[in-house]
Design a protein around this motif. Structure first.
Motif, PDB file in Angstrom:
ATOM      1  N   TRP A 215       2.710   3.096   6.769  1.00  0.00           N
ATOM      2  CA  TRP A 215       2.151   4.435   6.969  1.00  0.00           C
ATOM      3  C   TRP A 215       0.635   4.271   6.915  1.00  0.00           C
ATOM      4  CZ3 TRP A 215       4.297   9.103   3.675  1.00  0.00           C
ATOM      5  CH2 TRP A 215       3.908  10.307   4.268  1.00  0.00           C
ATOM      6  N   VAL A 216      -0.033   4.471   8.040  1.00  0.00           N
ATOM      7  CA  VAL A 216      -1.457   4.174   8.142  1.00  0.00           C
ATOM      8  C   VAL A 216      -2.229   5.410   8.595  1.00  0.00           C
ATOM      9  CG1 VAL A 216      -1.008   1.749   8.646  1.00  0.00           C
ATOM     10  CG2 VAL A 216      -1.289   3.350  10.533  1.00  0.00           C
ATOM     11  N   GLY A 217      -3.526   5.391   8.322  1.00  0.00           N
ATOM     12  CA  GLY A 217      -4.385   6.528   8.635  1.00  0.00           C
ATOM     13  C   GLY A 217      -5.315   6.265   9.801  1.00  0.00           C
ATOM     14  N   TYR A 218      -6.433   6.999   9.797  1.00  0.00           N
ATOM     15  CA  TYR A 218      -7.430   6.899  10.855  1.00  0.00           C
ATOM     16  C   TYR A 218      -8.549   5.947  10.425  1.00  0.00           C
ATOM     17  CZ  TYR A 218      -5.344  11.443  12.152  1.00  0.00           C
ATOM     18  OH  TYR A 218      -4.485  12.464  12.473  1.00  0.00           O
ATOM     19  N   ASP A 219      -9.306   5.499  11.393  1.00  0.00           N
ATOM     20  CA  ASP A 219     -10.477   4.681  11.083  1.00  0.00           C
ATOM     21  C   ASP A 219     -11.465   5.455  10.207  1.00  0.00           C
ATOM     22  OD1 ASP A 219      -9.329   2.770  12.718  1.00  0.00           O
ATOM     23  OD2 ASP A 219     -10.546   3.283  14.472  1.00  0.00           O
ATOM     24  N   THR A 220     -11.439   6.792  10.325  1.00  0.00           N
ATOM     25  CA  THR A 220     -12.397   7.651   9.615  1.00  0.00           C
ATOM     26  C   THR A 220     -11.877   8.164   8.277  1.00  0.00           C
ATOM     27  OG1 THR A 220     -11.492   9.512  10.871  1.00  0.00           O
ATOM     28  CG2 THR A 220     -13.480   8.450  11.753  1.00  0.00           C
ATOM     29  N   SER A 221     -10.635   7.809   7.900  1.00  0.00           N
ATOM     30  CA  SER A 221     -10.013   8.483   6.753  1.00  0.00           C
ATOM     31  C   SER A 221     -10.047   7.661   5.463  1.00  0.00           C
ATOM     32  CB  SER A 221      -8.567   8.883   7.091  1.00  0.00           C
ATOM     33  OG  SER A 221      -7.730   7.761   7.297  1.00  0.00           O
TER      34      SER A 221
END
Length: 352
Positions: A215-221
């Motif tokens: 479960w991965v997020g955004y480059d900005t998060s």
């Protein structure tokens, strides 16, 4: 329990004949961000190639059918919203959330719940998608999903991404991924840990899931909490990122919901109280609970039992829990136009 094998084989063949029209390659036309107005019509996080149409049918804990690649960790899009509701349930059971109707800003100042209408937003509002939270999260404005049309909701009164006068929290229902991302950020701040860690420790492992999901997020998060750098994750893959998990693992999570909070082997994962609260209809959208879709009025799938409830993601991804038959069905990468036909066939096969 009786089952008609021929009818189940027919249902599986029907699914295999009606695969999603989405490209299997993430480099192709893949995802839902393309329909957003600029500058939000791009990805903020990674996507990956998808597998074939896939599914699992489990009744009374026994797998009756499986097709495709059910062990493959694949993007599940907005079924991840269901998983955020489970993480919120962990917080509820541990006493980290004591009152679902308390404004979040009183408990978590400084993360976007401090002023104006946002200061009135509660956990219940976010879980039912009635928050009307306003702002940006990880560079994406909530306006990107204003007037968003969803298959099972009421038609919006405007064009997606247009400005709209916001209502008081709790008085307007809108399916909005930016607000869901704000919920995920609030849960991470509440636990002081990444949401996937909490999900792994308190949901996935107790349910017996594999370790293959991610479960991965955004480059900005990425943020820092208590000196630790961690990534906030989205409740879908609208702008990339999100939860990739196998259908077999999803079925185990569905089994836990079917068992009102107990895993397949009887272990208590979530309180019965929380699972029942998840299934309480939202007053403004009675086909919706805590980030799940409810069929008690027959709005989602009129041909299916009223007891059924669903996690639904783009693509199409379905987690169907049917308590009357003690059944969990996972379907991935089906052309959504054929979902009703497939579910009706599965139901007929299980009923024999």
């Amino acid at each position: 329990m009786t089952m008609n094998d021929a009818l189940m084989q027919d249902a599986v063949a029907y699914a295999q004949e009606h695969e999603s029209q989405w490209d299997r390659s993430a480099a192709g036309v893949f995802g839902v961000h393309q329909g957003d107005p600029a500058p939000w019509n791009r990805t903020w996080g990674p996507l990956h190639d998808r597998g074939p149409v896939c599914g699992v049918v489990v009744v009374e804990g026994r797998t009756l059918a499986a097709w495709g690649e059910p062990a493959r960790a694949d993007l599940t899009f907005s079924v991840a919203k269901l998983y955020l509701a489970l993480v919120a349930g962990v917080a509820w059971d541990q006493g980290l959330i004591r009152d679902l109707d308390q404004p979040i800003g009183r408990q978590l100042p400084g993360i976007g719940f401090d002023e104006g209408n946002n200061a009135l937003v509660t956990w219940r509002h976010l879980l039912q998608q009635t928050s009307e939270w306003e702002g940006e999260r990880w560079g994406i404005s909530d306006r990107a999903d204003r007037y968003r049309a969803v298959t099972y909701g009421e038609p919006p009164a405007g064009k997606k991404g247009e400005a709209r006068a916001l209502q008081a929290p709790g008085t307007y229902w809108e399916y909005n991924d930016v607000r869901i991302n704000q919920l995920s950020y609030a849960l991470m701040t509440l636990f002081r840990r990444p949401v996937p860690e909490v999900f792994r420790e308190y949901i996935a492992r107790p349910c017996g899931c594999s370790e293959d999901w991610r479960w991965v997020g955004y480059d900005t998060s990425w943020v820092e909490i208590d000196g630790q750098r961690m990534q906030s994750v989205p409740g879908g893959s609208h702008w990339g990122g999100g939860c990739s998990i196998g259908s077999l693992d999803q079925a185990l999570i569905g089994q836990m919901l079917l068992n009102e909070g107990r895993s397949r082997d009887g272990r208590r994962v979530l309180s019965q109280d929380w699972v029942r609260q998840m299934r309480e209809p939202c007053a403004l959208a009675p086909y919706y609970g805590f980030l799940i879709w409810l069929n008690h009025q027959g709005k989602i799938f009129p041909g299916l039992p009223a007891s059924s409830f669903f996690g639904v993601g783009a693509g199409s991804s379905y987690t169907w829990v049917e308590p009357e038959r003690k059944m969990v069905v996972i379907v991935r990468w089906l052309n959504s136009a054929y979902a009703d036909g497939l579910f009706g066939r599965i139901l007929a096969a299980v009923d024999g």
